[in-house]
Design a protein around this motif. Structure first.
Motif, PDB file in Angstrom:
ATOM      1  N   GLU A 166     104.436 132.954 111.433  1.00 28.41           N
ATOM      2  CA  GLU A 166     105.291 133.889 110.683  1.00 28.41           C
ATOM      3  C   GLU A 166     106.519 134.324 111.475  1.00 28.41           C
ATOM      4  O   GLU A 166     107.412 134.972 110.934  1.00 28.41           O
ATOM      5  CB  GLU A 166     104.468 135.106 110.256  1.00 28.41           C
ATOM      6  N   ASN A 167     106.559 133.935 112.751  1.00 29.82           N
ATOM      7  CA  ASN A 167     107.744 134.245 113.558  1.00 29.82           C
ATOM      8  C   ASN A 167     108.913 133.311 113.276  1.00 29.82           C
ATOM      9  O   ASN A 167     110.020 133.513 113.778  1.00 29.82           O
ATOM     10  CB  ASN A 167     107.389 134.211 115.046  1.00 29.82           C
ATOM     11  N   PHE A 168     108.661 132.253 112.511  1.00 28.29           N
ATOM     12  CA  PHE A 168     109.771 131.384 112.103  1.00 28.29           C
ATOM     13  C   PHE A 168     110.651 132.115 111.093  1.00 28.29           C
ATOM     14  O   PHE A 168     110.148 132.850 110.227  1.00 28.29           O
ATOM     15  CB  PHE A 168     109.229 130.114 111.433  1.00 28.29           C
ATOM     16  N   SER A 169     111.955 131.847 111.148  1.00 25.79           N
ATOM     17  CA  SER A 169     112.853 132.395 110.146  1.00 25.79           C
ATOM     18  C   SER A 169     112.491 131.793 108.773  1.00 25.79           C
ATOM     19  O   SER A 169     112.006 130.661 108.731  1.00 25.79           O
ATOM     20  CB  SER A 169     114.301 132.038 110.498  1.00 25.79           C
ATOM     21  N   PRO A 170     112.629 132.449 107.652  1.00 27.22           N
ATOM     22  CA  PRO A 170     113.299 133.749 107.530  1.00 27.22           C
ATOM     23  C   PRO A 170     112.385 134.956 107.735  1.00 27.22           C
ATOM     24  O   PRO A 170     112.899 136.073 107.803  1.00 27.22           O
ATOM     25  CB  PRO A 170     113.814 133.726 106.082  1.00 27.22           C
ATOM     26  N   THR A 171     111.034 134.765 107.850  1.00 26.84           N
ATOM     27  CA  THR A 171     110.207 135.966 108.050  1.00 26.84           C
ATOM     28  C   THR A 171     110.370 136.525 109.450  1.00 26.84           C
ATOM     29  O   THR A 171     110.306 137.734 109.658  1.00 26.84           O
ATOM     30  CB  THR A 171     108.704 135.657 107.795  1.00 26.84           C
TER      31      THR A 171
END
Ligand code: PLP
Length: 426
Positions: A283-288
């Protein structure tokens, strides 16, 4: 084998306008590679009318062999509906669901286009998640042609540029290179620098120094040590994913990493890769999240369609397929080893699942130092000899041979005859 006159002419033309005449250095061998016209099943057909039983299989990208009809049919249908949309599609969701169902570490998946992209994104994710700069990699592991991992890399980098020009010292200094299968070196490094290490990245079975399996318990030790120091464990499963088992090396060896990179087999011959891992990290990937990752062609419908076909076939018929691949490889490797022993040739055959390598060295190959002790000129002669007898192994000692479901009993006999003749001629 007939001559390679047309290939020679094409190579001369190519060399004038393509650096080294090839679009990836691993494809080069002396005096020049053959140019392929088409491929079907286990066979490559070159532009001079020669045929070869192929064990390079696009460096492990094909598990069903060339031009596998069910993948072609699925892709042809998709081509009529569009090749890239730049919007989400249902098939991406379906593919992500199949990956999360099949790969033990995968709770979320992000698609990309090549293995290098997948490992690059995985490493950035690990650094972003932990807030630490350093990366541990292993001597001889290859994770793609990007700066953090082109330090003591295997594959073509093992013979040409151990550390590529053009990589700033500031980048290279954050990559710690350790010997594979050496637990003491691992412990020492983590004792000294553990709180700066974002991740350990490893090919769970090295495929880029030839095949080098992990020693008993080694992957478990990587898991234990990275956990102890709050670092992440990345399995680069670009080769092993869907090749060793439906759940890759993590299923095969029963060790779950935090993040895995996938590529090659996943796409059935089309460019696609994936980063998969635990939800809290992904969930650390963009966009989150704040770790940027993007790609115009990521999740394109053609590659995704091919990947769904590959994974559903493997899911539905996996036990038969993996059993058959293992049997073929065991039989080939055992026959080669017996011949080598009977002739007292200084060579070793390493093999895991459908991956194998013949190393021309007297010592067991357990790490890159041992692999580098191999007689490369002997391997080159062996490679040429095999070609003369209609069999194509990867041109470098530091690559892996791959068996596919397209290889037949006839191929087995032909390959063994060719290998015995080529070894006698060394
Ligand atoms: C283990 C591994 N990781 C990453 C890569 C890079 O993949 P690609 O060539 O698709 O960028 C490779 C390529 O051979 C590989 O073997």
């Amino acid at each position: 084998m007939a001559k390679l006159l047309r290939s020679r002419d094409l190579f001369e033309r190519a060399s004038k306008i393509i650096p080294g005449g090839v679009n990836s250095p691993v494809r080069m061998f002396k005096p020049h590679p053959f140019f392929t016209e088409k491929a079907q099943g286990s066979q490559l057909h070159d532009v001079d009318g020669n045929r070869y039983i192929d064990y390079c299989m696009a460096y492990g990208a094909l598990i069903f062999g060339h031009s596998y009809r069910p993948i072609l049919d699925a892709v042809k249908k998709q081509l009529e509906d569009g090749t890239v949309y730049g919007t989400p599609i249902e098939a991406e969701v379906e593919l992500a669901e199949i990956i999360t169902d099949s790969l033990p570490c995968a709770e979320m998946v992000r698609l990309a286009n090549s293995g290098a992209e997948a490992t690059m994104h995985a490493i950035r994710l690990a650094r972003g998640y932990t807030g630490r700069p350093k990366l541990v990699k292993f001597d001889g592991c290859y994770h793609g042609a990007h700066d953090s991992v082109l330090v003591k890399a295997g594959s073509a980098a093992a013979i040409s540029v151990p550390t590529s020009l053009g990589i700033p010292q500031e980048t290279a200094k954050n990559t710690i290179v350790l010997p594979f299968n050496n637990v003491d070196a691992l412990h020492q490094t983590f004792e000294d620098q553990g709180d700066e290490i974002a991740a350990v990245i490893v090919e769970p079975v090295i495929g880029n120094m030839g095949v080098i399996p992990p020693s008993e318990g080694y992957l478990t030790e990587l898991r234990r040590t990275s956990n102890k120091h709050g670092s992440l464990l990345i399995f680069d499963e670009v080769i092993t994913g869907y090749r060793l088992a439906l759940g890759g090396a993590q299923e095969y060896y029963g060790v779950k990493p935090d993040i895995a990179s996938l590529g090659k087999v996943l796409g059935g011959g089309f460019p696609i890769s994936a980063v998969a891992g635990n939800k809290k990290i992904m969930e650390n990937f963009s966009p989150t999240g704040g770790v940027y990752e993007a790609g115009t062609f990521s999740g394109n419908p053609v590659s995704v369609t091919a990947a769904i076909k590959v994974l559903t076939e493997l899911r539905d018929h996996g036990s038969r397929i993996y059993g058959k691949l293992q049997e073929y490889t065991d039989e080939l490797a055992e026959n080669l080893s017996d011949f080598i022993a009977s002739r007292k040739i200084e060579a070793q055959v390493n093999h895991v699942a459908s991956m194998f390598t013949v190393f021309f060295t007297s010592e067991p190959v357990v790490n890159s130092e041992k692999a580098l002790s191999s007689d490369r000129s002997k391997y080159s002669k062996f490679h040429q000899g095999l070609m003369m007898h209609g069999v194509y192994f990867p041109p470098s000692q530091f690559e892996t041979c791959f068996v596919t479901t397209a290889h037949t009993e006839d191929d087995m006999h032909h390959t063994l005859d060719a290998a015995f003749s080529a070894m006698k001629e060394l």
